[in-house]
Design a protein around this motif. Structure first.
Motif, PDB file in Angstrom:
ATOM      1  N   VAL A 247     -12.464  10.927 -18.923  1.00  0.00           N
ATOM      2  CA  VAL A 247     -11.650  12.112 -19.240  1.00  0.00           C
ATOM      3  C   VAL A 247     -12.445  13.382 -18.976  1.00  0.00           C
ATOM      4  O   VAL A 247     -11.930  14.358 -18.419  1.00  0.00           O
ATOM      5  N   ARG A 248     -13.734  13.373 -19.333  1.00  0.00           N
ATOM      6  CA  ARG A 248     -14.571  14.548 -19.090  1.00  0.00           C
ATOM      7  C   ARG A 248     -14.714  14.799 -17.587  1.00  0.00           C
ATOM      8  O   ARG A 248     -14.587  15.945 -17.120  1.00  0.00           O
ATOM      9  N   ALA A 249     -14.953  13.730 -16.818  1.00  0.00           N
ATOM     10  CA  ALA A 249     -15.096  13.874 -15.368  1.00  0.00           C
ATOM     11  C   ALA A 249     -13.813  14.396 -14.740  1.00  0.00           C
ATOM     12  O   ALA A 249     -13.846  15.246 -13.843  1.00  0.00           O
ATOM     13  N   ARG A 250     -12.659  13.906 -15.197  1.00  0.00           N
ATOM     14  CA  ARG A 250     -11.385  14.378 -14.653  1.00  0.00           C
ATOM     15  C   ARG A 250     -11.137  15.842 -15.016  1.00  0.00           C
ATOM     16  O   ARG A 250     -10.629  16.623 -14.204  1.00  0.00           O
ATOM     17  N   SER A 251     -11.530  16.230 -16.222  1.00  0.00           N
ATOM     18  CA  SER A 251     -11.349  17.610 -16.654  1.00  0.00           C
ATOM     19  C   SER A 251     -12.237  18.553 -15.840  1.00  0.00           C
ATOM     20  O   SER A 251     -11.791  19.624 -15.394  1.00  0.00           O
ATOM     21  N   LEU A 252     -13.497  18.167 -15.653  1.00  0.00           N
ATOM     22  CA  LEU A 252     -14.398  18.968 -14.815  1.00  0.00           C
ATOM     23  C   LEU A 252     -13.855  19.061 -13.394  1.00  0.00           C
ATOM     24  O   LEU A 252     -13.869  20.130 -12.771  1.00  0.00           O
ATOM     25  N   ARG A 253     -13.361  17.941 -12.872  1.00  0.00           N
ATOM     26  CA  ARG A 253     -12.799  17.922 -11.528  1.00  0.00           C
ATOM     27  C   ARG A 253     -11.617  18.877 -11.408  1.00  0.00           C
ATOM     28  O   ARG A 253     -11.457  19.579 -10.410  1.00  0.00           O
ATOM     29  N   ASN A 254     -10.777  18.924 -12.438  1.00  0.00           N
ATOM     30  CA  ASN A 254      -9.646  19.850 -12.412  1.00  0.00           C
ATOM     31  C   ASN A 254     -10.122  21.290 -12.300  1.00  0.00           C
ATOM     32  O   ASN A 254      -9.496  22.116 -11.614  1.00  0.00           O
ATOM     33  N   GLY A 255     -11.223  21.594 -12.965  1.00  0.00           N
ATOM     34  CA  GLY A 255     -11.788  22.931 -12.855  1.00  0.00           C
ATOM     35  C   GLY A 255     -12.318  23.214 -11.467  1.00  0.00           C
ATOM     36  O   GLY A 255     -12.111  24.299 -10.914  1.00  0.00           O
ATOM     37  N   VAL A 256     -13.015  22.244 -10.887  1.00  0.00           N
ATOM     38  CA  VAL A 256     -13.536  22.403  -9.523  1.00  0.00           C
ATOM     39  C   VAL A 256     -12.390  22.646  -8.550  1.00  0.00           C
ATOM     40  O   VAL A 256     -12.436  23.562  -7.709  1.00  0.00           O
ATOM     41  N   ILE A 257     -11.343  21.839  -8.650  1.00  0.00           N
ATOM     42  CA  ILE A 257     -10.193  21.985  -7.760  1.00  0.00           C
ATOM     43  C   ILE A 257      -9.560  23.357  -7.931  1.00  0.00           C
ATOM     44  O   ILE A 257      -9.170  24.006  -6.950  1.00  0.00           O
ATOM     45  N   SER A 258      -9.469  23.820  -9.172  1.00  0.00           N
ATOM     46  CA  SER A 258      -8.891  25.133  -9.437  1.00  0.00           C
ATOM     47  C   SER A 258      -9.638  26.228  -8.679  1.00  0.00           C
ATOM     48  O   SER A 258      -9.031  27.110  -8.058  1.00  0.00           O
ATOM     49  N   THR A 259     -10.970  26.172  -8.713  1.00  0.00           N
ATOM     50  CA  THR A 259     -11.767  27.167  -7.990  1.00  0.00           C
ATOM     51  C   THR A 259     -11.564  27.055  -6.484  1.00  0.00           C
ATOM     52  O   THR A 259     -11.360  28.066  -5.785  1.00  0.00           O
ATOM     53  N   LEU A 260     -11.627  25.834  -5.950  1.00  0.00           N
ATOM     54  CA  LEU A 260     -11.507  25.660  -4.504  1.00  0.00           C
ATOM     55  C   LEU A 260     -10.141  26.101  -3.994  1.00  0.00           C
ATOM     56  O   LEU A 260     -10.038  26.747  -2.934  1.00  0.00           O
TER      57      LEU A 260
END
Length: 332
Positions: A247-260
């Motif tokens: 869940v933490r990895a998916r949440s961090l990934r969502n943030g990365v995608i948001s920036t990109l």
């Protein structure tokens, strides 16, 4: 094998006999990777659709060596029990599979109006296809999203359904400002023609987010987005996906995608990079307070920490961090 397109990255493994491609009104694309049992269950739910529309299914096998999914579903197509075709997307990756299916739809079904997407870990409600198409027509929407209702392997995990990683972004049918996922999605043929291949950016192939980027670019072009709350698919959620690390990895990934995605959206504007970074830092600073509000509202520490992880992921993206969860799908 019939090469498609000309570079040989896609080939046709089989198709249903006497397929009237000109009569097809809607095309359902179904990417699959190492889930032969689950993709058969998804196909069974498509066969059970209650609609008068003529539709065809394109199964996109993205495991080009063993091809377990293709082998499992081919008999259904070859016997004519399922209208459509099975193709092989030889280049591995989430975006490659979607692109292969969407381009095949354009090339082989000249008159379809709606392309609808479902994944191989999802089961469609019997009225799913009809409701998605009807929503597009009544809302005047070019693209429509629908809820992916989580079905947890352990019923005791049902409380996770309200976590932002699993919960749908909207609750009511209507036009919406943004969509984020292709797991339950309708895209008009007019959108595909205007956007052109490759539809999803291959840089997101193993991280995810290619769909979010595509939807953001489509909205920028002026296409109308909608949401159909009644067009549900039920998504199988294995036990590993409620573990804290996932869940933490998916949440961090969502943030990365948001920036990109935001950087691509702002590309060419003055101080684009600085503006995105400033927004990320502001969200990071505000995230503890947003988390406390969520904690007070839900009583869930896991939901409360979500905005902190997303904001942190946005900042990590500035330093090249990319969590490619799809690189090892068996761990996803």
């Amino acid at each position: 094998m019939i090469p498609l397109p000309s570079d040989g990255s896609v080939s046709i493994a089989g198709r249903s006999p006497r397929l009237n491609v000109e009569a097809v009104e809607a095309v359902v694309t179904l990417p699959t990777f190492k889930r032969p049992g689950q993709v058969l269950e998804t196909l069974a739910s498509l066969r059970a659709q209650r609609t008068g529309r003529r539709f065809a299914v394109i199964v996109v096998e993205n495991e080009a060596e063993a091809r377990e999914g293709a082998q499992a579903v081919l008999p259904l197509f070859e016997r004519g029990e399922m209208p459509g075709m099975v193709i092989i997307a030889h280049e591995r990756g989430n975006c490659s599979a979607y692109n292969a299916g969407w381009q095949t739809a354009i090339l082989h079904f000249p008159n379809f109006r709606h392309l609808v997407v479902i994944d191989d870990d999802e089961i469609a409600d019997p009225h799913w296809l009809e409701r998605m198409c009807t929503a597009a027509e009544t809302l005047g929407a070019d693209i429509v999203g629908g809820p992916q209702v989580p079905v947890f392997a352990d019923a005791a995990h049902a409380r996770w359904a309200e976590h932002p990683v699993f919960a749908p972004p909207y609750r009511e049918t209507g036009r919406v400002p943004a969509l984020y996922s292709s797991g339950n999605l309708l895209v008009g043929r007019n959108v595909l023609i205007a956007m052109g291949p490759p539809f999803l950016d291959l840089r997101f192939n193993f991280m995810g987010g290619g769909d979010s980027d595509f939807l953001s670019r489509a909205a920028q072009k002026g296409f109308v987005l909608g949401w159909c709350a009644e067009a549900r698919v039920h998504e199988a959620v294995p036990a590993r996906r409620i573990e804290a690390d996932w869940v933490r990895a998916r949440s961090l990934r969502n943030g990365v995608i948001s920036t990109l995605v935001e950087k691509k959206k702002r590309a060419g504007t003055p101080l684009a990079g600085a503006r995105v970074l400033a927004k990320s830092l502001a969200l990071l600073a505000a995230s503890p307070f947003r988390g406390l509000i969520r904690l007070a509202r839900t009583g869930s520490p896991a939901i409360a920490i979500y905005p902190v992880h997303v904001a942190f992921g946005r900042v990590l993206a500035e330093f090249g961090y990319a969590n490619e969860q799809y690189r090892q799908p068996e761990k996803n």
